[in-house]
Design a protein around this motif. Structure first.
Motif, PDB file in Angstrom:
ATOM      1  N   HIS A 193       0.854  -1.192   0.000  1.00 48.43           N
ATOM      2  CA  HIS A 193       0.000   0.000   0.000  1.00 48.43           C
ATOM      3  C   HIS A 193       0.891   1.243   0.000  1.00 48.43           C
ATOM      4  O   HIS A 193       1.165   1.835   1.036  1.00 48.43           O
ATOM      5  N   ASP A 223      -1.809   6.925  -1.818  1.00 49.36           N
ATOM      6  CA  ASP A 223      -3.099   7.314  -1.254  1.00 49.36           C
ATOM      7  C   ASP A 223      -4.198   6.933  -2.238  1.00 49.36           C
ATOM      8  O   ASP A 223      -4.014   6.996  -3.459  1.00 49.36           O
ATOM      9  N   LYS A 273      -4.853   7.037   3.308  1.00 53.62           N
ATOM     10  CA  LYS A 273      -3.454   7.414   3.175  1.00 53.62           C
ATOM     11  C   LYS A 273      -2.579   6.159   3.131  1.00 53.62           C
ATOM     12  O   LYS A 273      -2.841   5.168   3.821  1.00 53.62           O
ATOM     13  N   THR A 282      -0.101   3.362   3.770  1.00 52.50           N
ATOM     14  CA  THR A 282       0.398   2.826   5.036  1.00 52.50           C
ATOM     15  C   THR A 282       1.751   2.143   4.897  1.00 52.50           C
ATOM     16  O   THR A 282       2.424   1.877   5.893  1.00 52.50           O
ATOM     17  N   ARG A 339       2.037  -0.835   4.176  1.00 55.82           N
ATOM     18  CA  ARG A 339       1.849  -2.231   4.580  1.00 55.82           C
ATOM     19  C   ARG A 339       1.870  -3.159   3.367  1.00 55.82           C
ATOM     20  O   ARG A 339       1.343  -2.837   2.302  1.00 55.82           O
ATOM     21  N   MET A 381      -4.032  -3.514   6.785  1.00 57.08           N
ATOM     22  CA  MET A 381      -3.654  -2.107   6.877  1.00 57.08           C
ATOM     23  C   MET A 381      -3.916  -1.546   8.265  1.00 57.08           C
ATOM     24  O   MET A 381      -3.782  -0.352   8.493  1.00 57.08           O
ATOM     25  N   GLY A 382      -4.326  -2.424   9.191  1.00 54.15           N
ATOM     26  CA  GLY A 382      -4.433  -2.020  10.588  1.00 54.15           C
ATOM     27  C   GLY A 382      -5.786  -1.549  11.042  1.00 54.15           C
ATOM     28  O   GLY A 382      -5.893  -0.887  12.091  1.00 54.15           O
ATOM     29  N   CYS A 383      -6.862  -1.901  10.304  1.00 56.63           N
ATOM     30  CA  CYS A 383      -8.190  -1.424  10.668  1.00 56.63           C
ATOM     31  C   CYS A 383      -9.197  -2.572  10.606  1.00 56.63           C
ATOM     32  O   CYS A 383      -9.108  -3.443   9.736  1.00 56.63           O
ATOM     33  N   TRP A 442     -13.706   0.584   9.569  1.00 58.61           N
ATOM     34  CA  TRP A 442     -13.346   1.209   8.293  1.00 58.61           C
ATOM     35  C   TRP A 442     -14.597   1.572   7.503  1.00 58.61           C
ATOM     36  O   TRP A 442     -14.712   2.688   6.975  1.00 58.61           O
TER      37      TRP A 442
END
Length: 319
Positions: free
Chosen positions: A98, A101, A106, A108, A110, A143-145, A150
């Protein structure tokens, strides 16, 4: 392959070849116009797009966000003939970073691994009808969500979109239902029985050592994990109508007997299950399942739904 460029030996060769040309070799512009009909229809759980320019724009935007994306074609399960047109169910494992944007926010940085399945109608060297599911639940988790958080943030920001439902669908050139191979009928029967809450079909039809790939990038094994996924999904939408839209079964050299099934749930989120407290929202679940069969039953399964699209519909339905 009458009507197709003579460099393609069969439909899997065509589907795998053009996917690599477009995504990895950056065959945009003329290549997209060559391989996609001017009025192509692409349905995803998040909505419908029409026309080759929209498909090209979406591809460019995705490549900006994930410029190193590699699409590994795991299988192409197909039916039809070049003369009448063919339907391919193409299962893809993607790796990507990723780096830009875009639709997922945005960058990341990742690294991601996630699956997609695309059902494409091809005739005369072009795709004109498509049903596509990406495992966005797996992507946002990496991506951490959480998918729910999200999706709710997207809706709050006015990016809920217009989800694909039977009410928003448009008729395309492909009206086939697949083929009458016994492997496809077997998979359709298994899912239909589960959607009637007959979960005893799992120990009856699944190999005890079945390998399972489910939404969110979840890997499972055996009867318990199959029961947990399918029961959790049905429990969330107990009154929703289950429909089988397309069935393909095949037996090919050096491959196990296998099947591809496109299906849906359409109704109210009125149960406690995989999507939390009942919200009363009207929800459409678009699903595609691939399966391989062996001596002791269903030995491998891949099922995809887009969790983020479901959570968006729940958020939109709840106001």
């Amino acid at each position: 392959m009458r009507g197709f460029d003579n460099r393609w030996t069969d439909l899997p060769d065509y589907i795998l070849g053009i996917t690599k040309e477009i995504w990895e070799e950056r065959g945009l512009g003329d290549k997209m116009r060559d391989y996609y009909a001017a009025d192509v229809i692409v349905r995803t759980p998040g909505g419908i797009s029409t026309g080759e320019p929209a498909s090209t724009e979406a591809t460019v935007a995705t490549l900006h966000e994930f410029p190193d994306r590699v699409l590994l074609g795991e299988d192409v399960i197909w039916s039809g003939t070049p003369e009448e047109g063919m339907l391919s169910s193409h299962r893809i494992l993607s790796t990507a970073t990723h780096l830009g944007d875009g639709a997922f926010g945005k960058a990341t940085g990742r690294k991601l691994t996630y699956r997609a399945i695309a059902d494409c109608y091809a005739k005369d060297n072009q795709i004109s009808d498509e049903w596509l599911i990406r495992d966005n639940g797996a992507a946002v988790r990496q991506m951490g969500c959480a998918p729910e958080a999200w999706a709710r943030a997207e809706v709050a920001a006015g990016r809920g979109g217009t989800p694909y439902t039977p009410e928003t669908d448009v008729e395309g050139p492909y009206t086939g239902r697949g083929n009458d191979d016994a492997n496809g009928a077997r998979l359709a029967d298994i899912l239909t029985r589960m959607m009637k809450a007959e979960f005893s079909v799992i120990p009856a039809e699944y190999d005890r050592a079945a390998h399972l790939e489910y939404p969110g990038g979840v890997t499972g094994h055996g009867h318990g994990d199959a029961d947990r996924f399918w029961l959790g999904l049905r429990a969330a939408f107990p009154s929703a109508a289950f429909t089988v839209h397309h069935v393909i079964g095949r037996e090919d050299a050096m491959m196990p007997p296998r099947a591809a099934l496109r299906w849906s749930l359409w109704g109210t989120h009125d149960g406690w299950g995989a999507f939390g407290a009942p919200s009363g929202a009207r929800v459409h679940v678009m699903g595609i399942t691939h399966a391989e069969f062996g001596m002791w039953g269903l030995r491998r399964e891949w099922t995809l739904i887009d969790e983020t699209a479901i959570w968006k519909q729940i958020a939109l339905g709840a106001g």
